[in-house]
Motif scaffolding. Structure first.
Motif, PDB file in Angstrom:
ATOM      1  N   SER A   4       0.679  -1.106   0.050  1.00 34.31           N
ATOM      2  CA  SER A   4       0.148   0.088  -0.071  1.00 34.31           C
ATOM      3  C   SER A   4       0.871   1.355  -0.157  1.00 34.31           C
ATOM      4  CB  SER A   4      -0.775  -0.078   1.281  1.00 34.31           C
ATOM      5  OG  SER A   4      -0.178  -0.008   2.374  1.00 34.31           O
ATOM      6  N   LYS A   5       2.200   1.197   0.355  1.00 38.74           N
ATOM      7  CA  LYS A   5       3.011   2.198   0.257  1.00 38.74           C
ATOM      8  C   LYS A   5       3.439   2.521  -1.031  1.00 38.74           C
ATOM      9  CE  LYS A   5       4.934   1.748   5.011  1.00 38.74           C
ATOM     10  NZ  LYS A   5       5.932   1.314   5.711  1.00 38.74           N
ATOM     11  N   PHE A   6       3.684   3.738  -1.279  1.00 38.84           N
ATOM     12  CA  PHE A   6       4.099   4.219  -2.750  1.00 38.84           C
ATOM     13  C   PHE A   6       5.486   4.410  -2.906  1.00 38.84           C
ATOM     14  CE2 PHE A   6       4.283   7.120  -6.491  1.00 38.84           C
ATOM     15  CZ  PHE A   6       3.145   6.482  -7.075  1.00 38.84           C
ATOM     16  N   ASN A   7       6.271   3.210  -3.373  1.00 41.65           N
ATOM     17  CA  ASN A   7       7.683   2.815  -3.228  1.00 41.65           C
ATOM     18  C   ASN A   7       8.394   3.249  -4.462  1.00 41.65           C
ATOM     19  OD1 ASN A   7       7.477   0.847  -5.233  1.00 41.65           O
ATOM     20  ND2 ASN A   7       6.700  -0.552  -3.577  1.00 41.65           N
ATOM     21  N   PRO A   8       9.582   3.330  -4.721  1.00 40.72           N
ATOM     22  CA  PRO A   8      10.410   3.899  -5.772  1.00 40.72           C
ATOM     23  C   PRO A   8      10.236   3.147  -7.234  1.00 40.72           C
ATOM     24  CG  PRO A   8      11.740   3.595  -3.924  1.00 40.72           C
ATOM     25  CD  PRO A   8      10.338   3.042  -3.520  1.00 40.72           C
ATOM     26  N   ARG A   9       9.729   1.623  -6.898  1.00 44.09           N
ATOM     27  CA  ARG A   9       9.203   0.683  -8.186  1.00 44.09           C
ATOM     28  C   ARG A   9       8.197   1.460  -8.907  1.00 44.09           C
ATOM     29  NH1 ARG A   9       9.355  -4.511  -9.818  1.00 44.09           N
ATOM     30  NH2 ARG A   9       7.107  -5.299 -10.684  1.00 44.09           N
ATOM     31  N   ASN A  10       7.225   1.775  -7.870  1.00 42.55           N
ATOM     32  CA  ASN A  10       5.781   2.241  -8.572  1.00 42.55           C
ATOM     33  C   ASN A  10       5.910   3.787  -8.993  1.00 42.55           C
ATOM     34  OD1 ASN A  10       4.400   0.053  -7.821  1.00 42.55           O
ATOM     35  ND2 ASN A  10       3.629   0.973  -5.686  1.00 42.55           N
ATOM     36  N   ILE A  11       6.767   4.573  -8.513  1.00 48.63           N
ATOM     37  CA  ILE A  11       7.335   5.829  -8.973  1.00 48.63           C
ATOM     38  C   ILE A  11       7.817   5.803 -10.487  1.00 48.63           C
ATOM     39  CG2 ILE A  11       8.597   7.916  -8.952  1.00 48.63           C
ATOM     40  CD1 ILE A  11       8.446   7.590  -5.815  1.00 48.63           C
ATOM     41  N   VAL A  12       8.814   4.738 -10.524  1.00 45.00           N
ATOM     42  CA  VAL A  12       9.402   4.437 -11.849  1.00 45.00           C
ATOM     43  C   VAL A  12       8.412   3.666 -12.899  1.00 45.00           C
ATOM     44  CG1 VAL A  12      11.161   2.950 -13.192  1.00 45.00           C
ATOM     45  CG2 VAL A  12      11.718   4.098 -10.886  1.00 45.00           C
ATOM     46  N   LEU A  13       7.740   2.910 -12.560  1.00 45.89           N
ATOM     47  CA  LEU A  13       6.982   2.417 -13.499  1.00 45.89           C
ATOM     48  C   LEU A  13       5.687   3.523 -14.331  1.00 45.89           C
ATOM     49  CD1 LEU A  13       5.717  -0.863 -11.346  1.00 45.89           C
ATOM     50  CD2 LEU A  13       7.146  -0.805 -13.911  1.00 45.89           C
ATOM     51  N   PRO A 183      18.809  -2.913  -8.402  1.00 47.94           N
ATOM     52  CA  PRO A 183      17.976  -4.216  -7.766  1.00 47.94           C
ATOM     53  C   PRO A 183      16.820  -3.952  -6.926  1.00 47.94           C
ATOM     54  CG  PRO A 183      20.260  -4.504  -7.614  1.00 47.94           C
ATOM     55  CD  PRO A 183      20.158  -3.272  -7.941  1.00 47.94           C
ATOM     56  N   PHE A 184      16.832  -2.603  -6.242  1.00 47.42           N
ATOM     57  CA  PHE A 184      15.767  -2.193  -5.516  1.00 47.42           C
ATOM     58  C   PHE A 184      14.350  -2.205  -6.247  1.00 47.42           C
ATOM     59  CE2 PHE A 184      17.185   1.901  -6.851  1.00 47.42           C
ATOM     60  CZ  PHE A 184      16.138   2.895  -7.203  1.00 47.42           C
ATOM     61  N   LEU A 185      14.252  -2.191  -7.726  1.00 51.36           N
ATOM     62  CA  LEU A 185      13.201  -1.961  -8.528  1.00 51.36           C
ATOM     63  C   LEU A 185      12.799  -3.357  -8.544  1.00 51.36           C
ATOM     64  CD1 LEU A 185      14.544   0.513 -11.225  1.00 51.36           C
ATOM     65  CD2 LEU A 185      12.845   1.070  -9.249  1.00 51.36           C
ATOM     66  N   LYS A 186      13.312  -4.442  -8.133  1.00 51.21           N
ATOM     67  CA  LYS A 186      12.656  -5.755  -8.389  1.00 51.21           C
ATOM     68  C   LYS A 186      11.550  -6.007  -7.267  1.00 51.21           C
ATOM     69  CE  LYS A 186      16.833  -7.935 -10.044  1.00 51.21           C
ATOM     70  NZ  LYS A 186      17.939  -8.836 -10.085  1.00 51.21           N
ATOM     71  N   MET A 187      10.550  -6.868  -7.501  1.00 44.50           N
ATOM     72  CA  MET A 187       9.393  -7.088  -6.695  1.00 44.50           C
ATOM     73  C   MET A 187       9.942  -7.306  -5.427  1.00 44.50           C
ATOM     74  SD  MET A 187       6.071  -6.942  -6.696  1.00 44.50           S
ATOM     75  CE  MET A 187       6.038  -6.666  -8.490  1.00 44.50           C
ATOM     76  N   GLN A 188       9.281  -6.759  -4.456  1.00 44.38           N
ATOM     77  CA  GLN A 188       9.851  -7.033  -3.076  1.00 44.38           C
ATOM     78  C   GLN A 188       8.716  -8.052  -2.553  1.00 44.38           C
ATOM     79  OE1 GLN A 188      11.230  -3.836  -0.803  1.00 44.38           O
ATOM     80  NE2 GLN A 188      12.478  -3.149  -2.406  1.00 44.38           N
TER      81      GLN A 188
END
Length: 193
Positions: A4-13, A183-188
């Motif tokens: 539910s948190k807006f993480n860097p992966r979602n920002i990049v996507l 690597p932090f963009l990989k699914m957590q």
């Protein structure tokens, strides 16, 4: 990390989707708009959102919101109306294309993306052309009229295929390259408490 948190992966996507949508917005201002009308990133955006966003609200919501905003912008600046007859069939097709992506691309690889793209293109062709049946005098509201509509749409749908494939390669390629580099963009995965 909570989904539910807006993480860097979602920002990049989301940034990739917005960047590709800016190209979509620029196209109607081109002198040869009729030649490139269906050469758009709509299919690629639907596939991309469905493949990479984990939550359904983001997978459907972000791409749908960007599509809506770009459609409103295009309608305002190009003189093409937004609420044309049967416009909602295009949005229904888009939602179904995201669903196709979520169902088929459980793991991002070339095979799954190609299969999902083929299915999404067929969904787009059949569902969005239902909208043409609502244009008075264009096609008879019968099965024969719908088949005539589908046949007439083939040149436009081929442009949709090209746009989906080319923009899809760009979008999926960029994100996969970024994932390899960062690597932090990989699914957590959620960790047990």
């Amino acid at each position: 990390m909570s989904e539910s948190k807006f993480n860097p992966r979602n920002i990049v996507l989301l940034a990739i989707i917005i960047f590709i949508s800016i190209i979509r917005i620029a196209a109607p201002h081109s002198d040869n708009f009729k030649e490139i009308a269906n050469f758009s990133a709509v299919g690629a955006i639907a596939l991309f959102g469905g493949a990479y966003f984990n939550s359904n609200s983001k997978a459907f919501g972000f791409p749908l919101l960007v599509l809506l905003l770009s459609d409103i912008f295009i309608a305002q600046t190009s003189g093409f109306g937004f609420f044309y007859p049967g416009w909602y069939w295009t949005y229904i097709a888009f939602i179904l294309m995201v669903m196709v992506s979520k169902l088929i691309i459980r793991k991002v690889n070339v095979q799954n993306v190609v299969i999902a793209a083929a299915a999404a293109i067929i969904v787009h062709w059949i569902v969005s052309d239902i909208g043409a049946m609502y244009v008075p005098g264009l096609y008879e509201p019968t099965l024969a009229g719908f088949i005539t509509c589908l046949i007439a749409a083939i040149p436009f749908e081929l442009k949709f295929v090209y746009g989906t494939v080319i923009y899809g390669v760009v979008m999926f390629g960029i994100f996969e390259l970024l994932k390899a580099r960062y690597p932090f963009l990989k699914m957590q995965k959620a960790t047990a408490a």
